[in-house]
Motif scaffolding. Structure first.
Motif, PDB file in Angstrom:
ATOM      1  N   ARG A  82       0.844  -1.203   0.000  1.00 57.90           N
ATOM      2  CA  ARG A  82       0.000   0.000   0.000  1.00 57.90           C
ATOM      3  C   ARG A  82       0.879   1.253   0.000  1.00 57.90           C
ATOM      4  N   ALA A  83       1.915   1.236   0.815  1.00 57.92           N
ATOM      5  CA  ALA A  83       2.835   2.386   0.872  1.00 57.92           C
ATOM      6  C   ALA A  83       3.575   2.559  -0.452  1.00 57.92           C
ATOM      7  N   ALA A  84       3.845   1.470  -1.132  1.00 57.08           N
ATOM      8  CA  ALA A  84       4.585   1.520  -2.395  1.00 57.08           C
ATOM      9  C   ALA A  84       3.842   2.304  -3.467  1.00 57.08           C
ATOM     10  N   ILE A  85       2.519   2.277  -3.427  1.00 59.98           N
ATOM     11  CA  ILE A  85       1.733   2.976  -4.447  1.00 59.98           C
ATOM     12  C   ILE A  85       1.972   4.476  -4.377  1.00 59.98           C
ATOM     13  N   ASN A  86       2.020   5.021  -3.199  1.00 63.55           N
ATOM     14  CA  ASN A  86       2.173   6.468  -3.032  1.00 63.55           C
ATOM     15  C   ASN A  86       3.639   6.913  -3.075  1.00 63.55           C
ATOM     16  N   ALA A  87       4.551   6.023  -2.748  1.00 68.01           N
ATOM     17  CA  ALA A  87       5.962   6.404  -2.615  1.00 68.01           C
ATOM     18  C   ALA A  87       6.553   7.059  -3.870  1.00 68.01           C
ATOM     19  N   PRO A  88       6.306   6.546  -5.080  1.00 68.16           N
ATOM     20  CA  PRO A  88       6.881   7.226  -6.250  1.00 68.16           C
ATOM     21  C   PRO A  88       6.347   8.644  -6.440  1.00 68.16           C
ATOM     22  N   MET A  89       5.082   8.869  -6.110  1.00 67.62           N
ATOM     23  CA  MET A  89       4.509  10.219  -6.251  1.00 67.62           C
ATOM     24  C   MET A  89       5.090  11.161  -5.203  1.00 67.62           C
ATOM     25  N   GLN A  90       5.094  10.730  -3.951  1.00 78.59           N
ATOM     26  CA  GLN A  90       5.653  11.570  -2.885  1.00 78.59           C
ATOM     27  C   GLN A  90       7.145  11.774  -3.097  1.00 78.59           C
ATOM     28  N   GLY A  91       7.825  10.723  -3.503  1.00 76.29           N
ATOM     29  CA  GLY A  91       9.261  10.826  -3.742  1.00 76.29           C
ATOM     30  C   GLY A  91       9.585  11.748  -4.900  1.00 76.29           C
ATOM     31  N   THR A  92       8.785  11.674  -5.969  1.00 77.51           N
ATOM     32  CA  THR A  92       8.993  12.566  -7.105  1.00 77.51           C
ATOM     33  C   THR A  92       8.732  14.008  -6.692  1.00 77.51           C
ATOM     34  N   ALA A  93       7.694  14.239  -5.892  1.00 81.37           N
ATOM     35  CA  ALA A  93       7.424  15.596  -5.396  1.00 81.37           C
ATOM     36  C   ALA A  93       8.610  16.108  -4.583  1.00 81.37           C
ATOM     37  N   ALA A  94       9.198  15.239  -3.752  1.00 77.14           N
ATOM     38  CA  ALA A  94      10.373  15.629  -2.968  1.00 77.14           C
ATOM     39  C   ALA A  94      11.557  15.941  -3.884  1.00 77.14           C
ATOM     40  N   ASP A  95      11.739  15.128  -4.918  1.00 73.53           N
ATOM     41  CA  ASP A  95      12.819  15.382  -5.879  1.00 73.53           C
ATOM     42  C   ASP A  95      12.632  16.728  -6.569  1.00 73.53           C
ATOM     43  N   ILE A  96      11.407  17.015  -6.971  1.00 71.78           N
ATOM     44  CA  ILE A  96      11.128  18.262  -7.687  1.00 71.78           C
ATOM     45  C   ILE A  96      11.364  19.473  -6.791  1.00 71.78           C
ATOM     46  N   ILE A  97      10.934  19.419  -5.544  1.00 75.33           N
ATOM     47  CA  ILE A  97      11.141  20.575  -4.666  1.00 75.33           C
ATOM     48  C   ILE A  97      12.634  20.782  -4.403  1.00 75.33           C
ATOM     49  N   LYS A  98      13.399  19.693  -4.349  1.00 78.61           N
ATOM     50  CA  LYS A  98      14.855  19.829  -4.177  1.00 78.61           C
ATOM     51  C   LYS A  98      15.481  20.466  -5.418  1.00 78.61           C
ATOM     52  N   LEU A  99      15.021  20.042  -6.602  1.00 86.37           N
ATOM     53  CA  LEU A  99      15.511  20.676  -7.826  1.00 86.37           C
ATOM     54  C   LEU A  99      15.173  22.162  -7.833  1.00 86.37           C
ATOM     55  N   ALA A 100      13.976  22.497  -7.383  1.00 89.56           N
ATOM     56  CA  ALA A 100      13.562  23.898  -7.331  1.00 89.56           C
ATOM     57  C   ALA A 100      14.466  24.690  -6.387  1.00 89.56           C
ATOM     58  N   MET A 101      14.766  24.127  -5.222  1.00 83.96           N
ATOM     59  CA  MET A 101      15.629  24.834  -4.267  1.00 83.96           C
ATOM     60  C   MET A 101      17.006  25.081  -4.857  1.00 83.96           C
ATOM     61  N   LEU A 102      17.557  24.083  -5.525  1.00 83.36           N
ATOM     62  CA  LEU A 102      18.873  24.258  -6.155  1.00 83.36           C
ATOM     63  C   LEU A 102      18.813  25.308  -7.264  1.00 83.36           C
ATOM     64  N   SER A 103      17.771  25.247  -8.061  1.00 86.24           N
ATOM     65  CA  SER A 103      17.635  26.204  -9.152  1.00 86.24           C
ATOM     66  C   SER A 103      17.469  27.627  -8.633  1.00 86.24           C
ATOM     67  N   ILE A 104      16.685  27.785  -7.584  1.00 90.58           N
ATOM     68  CA  ILE A 104      16.506  29.108  -6.984  1.00 90.58           C
ATOM     69  C   ILE A 104      17.844  29.625  -6.466  1.00 90.58           C
ATOM     70  N   ASP A 105      18.580  28.764  -5.794  1.00 90.35           N
ATOM     71  CA  ASP A 105      19.874  29.171  -5.253  1.00 90.35           C
ATOM     72  C   ASP A 105      20.821  29.633  -6.367  1.00 90.35           C
ATOM     73  N   GLN A 106      20.782  28.965  -7.504  1.00 87.07           N
ATOM     74  CA  GLN A 106      21.674  29.294  -8.608  1.00 87.07           C
ATOM     75  C   GLN A 106      21.193  30.473  -9.451  1.00 87.07           C
ATOM     76  N   SER A 107      19.865  30.668  -9.513  1.00 85.96           N
ATOM     77  CA  SER A 107      19.312  31.630 -10.471  1.00 85.96           C
ATOM     78  C   SER A 107      18.811  32.942  -9.879  1.00 85.96           C
ATOM     79  N   MET A 108      18.624  33.002  -8.600  1.00 87.84           N
ATOM     80  CA  MET A 108      17.963  34.166  -8.003  1.00 87.84           C
ATOM     81  C   MET A 108      18.946  35.042  -7.225  1.00 87.84           C
ATOM     82  N   GLN A 109      20.211  35.019  -7.611  1.00 88.52           N
ATOM     83  CA  GLN A 109      21.240  35.749  -6.870  1.00 88.52           C
ATOM     84  C   GLN A 109      21.109  37.260  -6.964  1.00 88.52           C
ATOM     85  N   ASN A 110      20.317  37.737  -7.913  1.00 91.16           N
ATOM     86  CA  ASN A 110      20.150  39.184  -8.057  1.00 91.16           C
ATOM     87  C   ASN A 110      19.073  39.737  -7.109  1.00 91.16           C
TER      88      ASN A 110
END
Length: 167
Positions: A82-110
């Motif tokens: 049951r947990a396996a069904i949701n894990a890829p969605m929650q995990g992908t959401a976590a991956d995306i927010i981490k990518l966003a944080m890295l991108s913000i750190d690199q792109s929003m320096q101004n």
């Protein structure tokens, strides 16, 4: 119904949640999967992979190990599947927010800002008030473009003196 089924809710659980008898809840589940057969296919595929390999993967390829999906203990195994069904969605959401944080750190320096906290799929910033409007436009655009899916990522932005007031 949608989220209940994704989290593995049974007809019994759905009947309790919605105040229906069990037969009506099962009928609702059956009609849901008739209308959205891809959801059932997804759920079955994820369960099979978890059972076969002992892990599932996010869309970015990060493995989420689920050793209990191969357990001999039936209750333990069913809970893991049951947990396996949701894990890829929650995990992908976590991956995306981490990518966003890295991108913000690199792109929003101004901008004069500080990323203060992540709350699930939200980021909280302290931003110089004079730059707030421009910052919100830029961060929204950046976050919506950080990872391409078949459906667009939609980001809501708000400003307030505190996190609670922003909601």
């Amino acid at each position: 119904v949608n989220f209940g089924l994704i989290y593995g809710m049974s007809a019994y659980g759905l009947s309790k949640q919605l105040g229906l008898d069990r037969a009506d809840a099962q009928s609702l589940i059956d009609r849901y999967f008739l209308k959205y057969p891809g959801v059932l296919t997804y759920m079955n595929t994820v369960r099979q992979r978890a059972e076969q390999y002992g892990y599932v993967e996010t869309l970015l390829g990060r493995k989420l190990y689920m050793p209990h999906a191969q357990s001999k203990n039936g209750m333990e195994k069913q809970a893991a599947l049951r947990a396996a069904i949701n894990a890829p969605m929650q995990g992908t959401a976590a991956d995306i927010i981490k990518l966003a944080m890295l991108s913000i750190d690199q792109s929003m320096q101004n901008f004069d800002y500080q990323m203060t906290v992540q709350v699930h799929d939200e980021l909280v910033f302290e931003v110089n008030e004079t730059e707030c409007s421009d910052f919100m436009v830029s961060v929204k655009e950046l976050m919506e473009g950080v990872f391409k899916l078949k459906v667009p990522l939609c980001v809501n932005v708000a400003s307030a003196d505190n996190w609670e007031s922003a909601h």
